[in-house]
Design a protein around this motif. Sequence first.
Motif, PDB file in Angstrom:
ATOM      1  N   THR A  13       0.834  -1.199   0.000  1.00  0.00           N
ATOM      2  CA  THR A  13       0.000   0.000   0.000  1.00  0.00           C
ATOM      3  C   THR A  13       0.869   1.250   0.000  1.00  0.00           C
ATOM      4  O   THR A  13       0.572   2.221  -0.706  1.00  0.00           O
ATOM      5  N   ALA A  14       1.952   1.223   0.762  1.00  0.00           N
ATOM      6  CA  ALA A  14       2.872   2.370   0.789  1.00  0.00           C
ATOM      7  C   ALA A  14       3.437   2.630  -0.597  1.00  0.00           C
ATOM      8  O   ALA A  14       3.465   3.774  -1.057  1.00  0.00           O
ATOM      9  N   ARG A  15       3.875   1.588  -1.284  1.00  0.00           N
ATOM     10  CA  ARG A  15       4.447   1.764  -2.627  1.00  0.00           C
ATOM     11  C   ARG A  15       3.422   2.409  -3.567  1.00  0.00           C
ATOM     12  O   ARG A  15       3.738   3.337  -4.299  1.00  0.00           O
ATOM     13  N   LEU A  16       2.201   1.946  -3.537  1.00  0.00           N
ATOM     14  CA  LEU A  16       1.139   2.501  -4.380  1.00  0.00           C
ATOM     15  C   LEU A  16       0.921   3.984  -4.078  1.00  0.00           C
ATOM     16  O   LEU A  16       0.914   4.820  -4.984  1.00  0.00           O
ATOM     17  N   LEU A  17       0.755   4.321  -2.810  1.00  0.00           N
ATOM     18  CA  LEU A  17       0.487   5.700  -2.427  1.00  0.00           C
ATOM     19  C   LEU A  17       1.697   6.610  -2.652  1.00  0.00           C
ATOM     20  O   LEU A  17       1.552   7.753  -3.080  1.00  0.00           O
ATOM     21  N   LEU A  18       2.886   6.091  -2.386  1.00  0.00           N
ATOM     22  CA  LEU A  18       4.095   6.883  -2.600  1.00  0.00           C
ATOM     23  C   LEU A  18       4.300   7.188  -4.081  1.00  0.00           C
ATOM     24  O   LEU A  18       4.687   8.302  -4.443  1.00  0.00           O
ATOM     25  N   SER A  19       4.016   6.220  -4.931  1.00  0.00           N
ATOM     26  CA  SER A  19       4.121   6.456  -6.376  1.00  0.00           C
ATOM     27  C   SER A  19       3.188   7.571  -6.827  1.00  0.00           C
ATOM     28  O   SER A  19       3.563   8.428  -7.626  1.00  0.00           O
TER      29      SER A  19
END
Length: 150
Positions: A13-19
């Motif tokens: 989820t972090a990777r998705l939101l950070l992107s």
Amino acid sequence: MFYHLTRSRAEETARLLLSRALAREWRVMLRGTDRLRLEALDLALWREPEDGFLPHGLEGGPHDAVQPVLLGLGAIGNAAQALMLIDGAAVSPEEARPLERVWVLFDGLDEVQLQRARGQWKELTGAGLAAQYWSEDSGRWEMKAETGSA
């Protein structure tokens, strides 16, 4: 924005939101509560996915101030417009107010994190900040509650 994790790992989820944040040209501080956990996240963000790259650094390096994404335990150290909290990390209404976005990612199967997120929701919305609550119980992310104009 509160993300109640029941199917996804915080790293995913972090990777998705950070992107998405980087696409908006925001700097992000990702705050955790455990240095070893942040070190593991740092490695995961360098390795996965193989076809992607998420520019970031671990707090304590010589270039903290210019990191697009800074992983750390303390205060925002990279002039971030957004803050992501994992593992029960804290934010005050005063710190959250000037930011473009604050994400609270919490493991819905961890009672301590669940109670901490409920307390943060009450504190932040009680201070007049807009908030959204997202859940993935159905298998996809759905907004379940909203206060103010988030």
